[in-house]
Motif scaffolding. Sequence first.
Motif, PDB file in Angstrom:
ATOM      1  N   ALA A  89       0.832  -1.209   0.000  1.00 48.83           N
ATOM      2  CA  ALA A  89       0.000   0.000   0.000  1.00 48.83           C
ATOM      3  C   ALA A  89       0.860   1.250   0.000  1.00 48.83           C
ATOM      4  CB  ALA A  89      -0.946  -0.002   1.210  1.00 48.83           C
ATOM      5  N   LEU A  90       1.946   1.221   0.772  1.00 49.81           N
ATOM      6  CA  LEU A  90       2.866   2.350   0.805  1.00 49.81           C
ATOM      7  C   LEU A  90       3.429   2.642  -0.577  1.00 49.81           C
ATOM      8  CD1 LEU A  90       5.025   4.314   1.991  1.00 49.81           C
ATOM      9  CD2 LEU A  90       6.410   2.281   2.450  1.00 49.81           C
ATOM     10  N   ARG A  91       3.889   1.619  -1.257  1.00 50.49           N
ATOM     11  CA  ARG A  91       4.566   1.818  -2.535  1.00 50.49           C
ATOM     12  C   ARG A  91       3.604   2.305  -3.611  1.00 50.49           C
ATOM     13  NH1 ARG A  91       8.050  -3.754  -1.608  1.00 50.49           N
ATOM     14  NH2 ARG A  91       9.431  -2.854  -0.051  1.00 50.49           N
ATOM     15  N   ILE A  92       2.382   1.774  -3.612  1.00 51.66           N
ATOM     16  CA  ILE A  92       1.388   2.274  -4.566  1.00 51.66           C
ATOM     17  C   ILE A  92       1.029   3.719  -4.243  1.00 51.66           C
ATOM     18  CG2 ILE A  92      -0.961   1.953  -5.437  1.00 51.66           C
ATOM     19  CD1 ILE A  92      -0.647  -1.032  -4.878  1.00 51.66           C
ATOM     20  N   GLY A  93       0.948   4.037  -2.955  1.00 50.44           N
ATOM     21  CA  GLY A  93       0.667   5.413  -2.557  1.00 50.44           C
ATOM     22  C   GLY A  93       1.734   6.383  -3.026  1.00 50.44           C
ATOM     23  N   ILE A  94       2.996   5.970  -2.949  1.00 51.75           N
ATOM     24  CA  ILE A  94       4.086   6.833  -3.411  1.00 51.75           C
ATOM     25  C   ILE A  94       3.979   7.053  -4.919  1.00 51.75           C
ATOM     26  CG2 ILE A  94       6.585   6.941  -3.743  1.00 51.75           C
ATOM     27  CD1 ILE A  94       6.859   5.547  -1.032  1.00 51.75           C
ATOM     28  N   VAL A  95       3.606   6.019  -5.655  1.00 51.66           N
ATOM     29  CA  VAL A  95       3.412   6.177  -7.104  1.00 51.66           C
ATOM     30  C   VAL A  95       2.336   7.226  -7.378  1.00 51.66           C
ATOM     31  CG1 VAL A  95       2.609   5.033  -9.204  1.00 51.66           C
ATOM     32  CG2 VAL A  95       4.185   3.854  -7.677  1.00 51.66           C
ATOM     33  N   LEU A  96       1.242   7.176  -6.638  1.00 57.03           N
ATOM     34  CA  LEU A  96       0.137   8.116  -6.858  1.00 57.03           C
ATOM     35  C   LEU A  96       0.494   9.539  -6.443  1.00 57.03           C
ATOM     36  CD1 LEU A  96      -2.951   5.979  -5.749  1.00 57.03           C
ATOM     37  CD2 LEU A  96      -2.125   6.454  -8.059  1.00 57.03           C
ATOM     38  N   VAL A  97       1.452   9.690  -5.523  1.00 53.71           N
ATOM     39  CA  VAL A  97       1.893  11.031  -5.147  1.00 53.71           C
ATOM     40  C   VAL A  97       2.436  11.780  -6.358  1.00 53.71           C
ATOM     41  CG1 VAL A  97       3.635  12.309  -3.811  1.00 53.71           C
ATOM     42  CG2 VAL A  97       2.300  10.512  -2.722  1.00 53.71           C
ATOM     43  N   ALA A 296      -9.399  13.110 -12.158  1.00 53.77           N
ATOM     44  CA  ALA A 296      -8.440  12.015 -12.030  1.00 53.77           C
ATOM     45  C   ALA A 296      -7.301  12.398 -11.092  1.00 53.77           C
ATOM     46  CB  ALA A 296      -7.891  11.632 -13.399  1.00 53.77           C
ATOM     47  N   GLN A 297      -6.842  13.641 -11.174  1.00 49.61           N
ATOM     48  CA  GLN A 297      -5.786  14.101 -10.278  1.00 49.61           C
ATOM     49  C   GLN A 297      -6.255  14.077  -8.824  1.00 49.61           C
ATOM     50  OE1 GLN A 297      -4.568  17.956 -11.669  1.00 49.61           O
ATOM     51  NE2 GLN A 297      -3.283  17.128 -13.280  1.00 49.61           N
ATOM     52  N   GLU A 298      -7.485  14.549  -8.595  1.00 43.92           N
ATOM     53  CA  GLU A 298      -8.022  14.558  -7.236  1.00 43.92           C
ATOM     54  C   GLU A 298      -8.208  13.138  -6.715  1.00 43.92           C
ATOM     55  OE1 GLU A 298     -11.572  16.846  -7.522  1.00 43.92           O
ATOM     56  OE2 GLU A 298     -10.527  18.782  -7.580  1.00 43.92           O
ATOM     57  N   GLY A 303      -6.409   8.852  -3.250  1.00 45.41           N
ATOM     58  CA  GLY A 303      -5.925   7.486  -3.126  1.00 45.41           C
ATOM     59  C   GLY A 303      -4.568   7.419  -2.457  1.00 45.41           C
ATOM     60  N   ALA A 304      -3.673   8.350  -2.814  1.00 41.71           N
ATOM     61  CA  ALA A 304      -2.348   8.390  -2.190  1.00 41.71           C
ATOM     62  C   ALA A 304      -2.458   8.642  -0.698  1.00 41.71           C
ATOM     63  CB  ALA A 304      -1.494   9.469  -2.852  1.00 41.71           C
ATOM     64  N   LEU A 307      -3.831   5.437   1.027  1.00 47.34           N
ATOM     65  CA  LEU A 307      -2.867   4.342   1.069  1.00 47.34           C
ATOM     66  C   LEU A 307      -1.724   4.632   2.042  1.00 47.34           C
ATOM     67  CD1 LEU A 307      -2.750   3.475  -2.731  1.00 47.34           C
ATOM     68  CD2 LEU A 307      -3.655   2.033  -0.903  1.00 47.34           C
ATOM     69  N   LEU A 308      -1.268   5.886   2.069  1.00 46.75           N
ATOM     70  CA  LEU A 308      -0.201   6.245   3.009  1.00 46.75           C
ATOM     71  C   LEU A 308      -0.694   6.171   4.447  1.00 46.75           C
ATOM     72  CD1 LEU A 308       1.481   9.198   1.087  1.00 46.75           C
ATOM     73  CD2 LEU A 308       2.329   6.864   1.359  1.00 46.75           C
ATOM     74  N   LEU A 309      -1.961   6.538   4.673  1.00 46.55           N
ATOM     75  CA  LEU A 309      -2.527   6.409   6.019  1.00 46.55           C
ATOM     76  C   LEU A 309      -2.587   4.945   6.430  1.00 46.55           C
ATOM     77  CD1 LEU A 309      -3.895   7.566   8.529  1.00 46.55           C
ATOM     78  CD2 LEU A 309      -6.083   7.458   7.302  1.00 46.55           C
ATOM     79  N   LEU A 310      -3.013   4.069   5.524  1.00 43.10           N
ATOM     80  CA  LEU A 310      -3.031   2.640   5.822  1.00 43.10           C
ATOM     81  C   LEU A 310      -1.631   2.133   6.160  1.00 43.10           C
ATOM     82  CD1 LEU A 310      -5.435   1.395   2.996  1.00 43.10           C
ATOM     83  CD2 LEU A 310      -5.898   1.316   5.452  1.00 43.10           C
ATOM     84  N   ALA A 311      -0.628   2.598   5.411  1.00 41.84           N
ATOM     85  CA  ALA A 311       0.749   2.178   5.673  1.00 41.84           C
ATOM     86  C   ALA A 311       1.219   2.654   7.037  1.00 41.84           C
ATOM     87  CB  ALA A 311       1.670   2.714   4.580  1.00 41.84           C
ATOM     88  N   ILE A 312       0.859   3.876   7.412  1.00 43.88           N
ATOM     89  CA  ILE A 312       1.256   4.416   8.710  1.00 43.88           C
ATOM     90  C   ILE A 312       0.604   3.624   9.843  1.00 43.88           C
ATOM     91  CG2 ILE A 312       0.919   6.420  10.226  1.00 43.88           C
ATOM     92  CD1 ILE A 312       1.366   8.145   7.684  1.00 43.88           C
ATOM     93  N   VAL A 313      -0.691   3.347   9.713  1.00 43.26           N
ATOM     94  CA  VAL A 313      -1.403   2.596  10.748  1.00 43.26           C
ATOM     95  C   VAL A 313      -0.805   1.193  10.893  1.00 43.26           C
ATOM     96  CG1 VAL A 313      -3.614   1.553  11.362  1.00 43.26           C
ATOM     97  CG2 VAL A 313      -3.540   3.898  10.494  1.00 43.26           C
ATOM     98  N   ALA A 314      -0.577   0.516   9.757  1.00 40.62           N
ATOM     99  CA  ALA A 314      -0.016  -0.836   9.811  1.00 40.62           C
ATOM    100  C   ALA A 314       1.384  -0.840  10.409  1.00 40.62           C
ATOM    101  CB  ALA A 314       0.000  -1.445   8.406  1.00 40.62           C
TER     102      ALA A 314
END
Length: 353
Positions: A89-97, A296-298, A303-304, A307-314
């Motif tokens: 989730a972290l890595r996909i979130g970074i891609v979306l950033v 799409a940008q929003e 999404g980023a 996903l980053l929040l999920l990564a932080i919680v995990a």
Amino acid sequence: MTPIEQRWPMAADLYGEMQLEAHPPARRRARDYLPGALVTAIAALAAAWLADHYAAPIVLMGLLIGLALSFLSQDQRTHAGLDLMSQTALRIGIVLVGARITAEQLAELGPLPFALLVLIMLAVIVVTVASARLFAQDRHAALLAGGATAICGASAALALYSLIGDRRVDQARFTLTLVGITVASALAMTLYPVLAAQFGLTDAQAGFLIGASIHDVAQAIGGGFSFSPQAGEVATIVKLTRVALLAPMLMLVALWLGRSGERDGKPRIPLRLPWFILGFLAVAAANSLIAIPRQAQEAAAGGAQALLLLAIVATAMKARLHLLLDQGWRSFAPIIVATLTSFLLSFAAALSL
């Protein structure tokens, strides 16, 4: 594992592939991920609700709730889902950033402010790592704190940790760094606009100071607009430019880790770019070359953030509280040094504009 990883386990660790289980199962089914993924999602929703209703930093809420639920990681059934959330989730979130970044933003900033931002970023990292010995701290932990402060706070810390790995910085120390960075960013959002007004900075100077020194994206933008609408616009551009520097910074860190391993008498780790950094660059390039619809940008930005929040919680859930409590006050020294260095250099740069 590849032949390189079998011979040199640190090569795999460079990309964060050994964080929770020493011997993960060879093949996992979809249902193996459900327990950990579900508790992470529920905790993230709770953090978002608290942040929305009490005007609290969402990252801080995610960290606190994750730490409160850390006992769940002792259950073997949650391991696969927590790994999925904290890594994939972290890595996909970074891609979306990357959808936040365009070449037009970099051009709008101008060559001098951009050069100053690059110098500030490098100086913050170098000073923080150099000061580690003064406080008897590990240089990799200092690198984590300096890099996260220089770029974009918790999301940069997560990305850096995926390179550094838990063999260099343990999970408790990483979680402590996340907490320290989040608290420092929240304090900076409140304090820096007041200091900018006290020193009589112009809108452009205040926007640069706030955008160049506050760690978290949302808090940097919020701090800028709390000074003035014009300062908010400048802070937004400056902060997003810092986010654009995430990929180059990670490349430099990967190179440094490989060389430092060789100097320490360990086999040199082959330098290869992780797929999520290549994805970040590809999305940013597409956003610069193609007129991506605003919706799409929003959606990508939302999404980023999710996903980053999920990564932080995990990540917080995977921490061991007893190890976290054993960390002394010196563990916060790199964060304090990085925060002060970032503010002082950004203030000096703002005065020169």
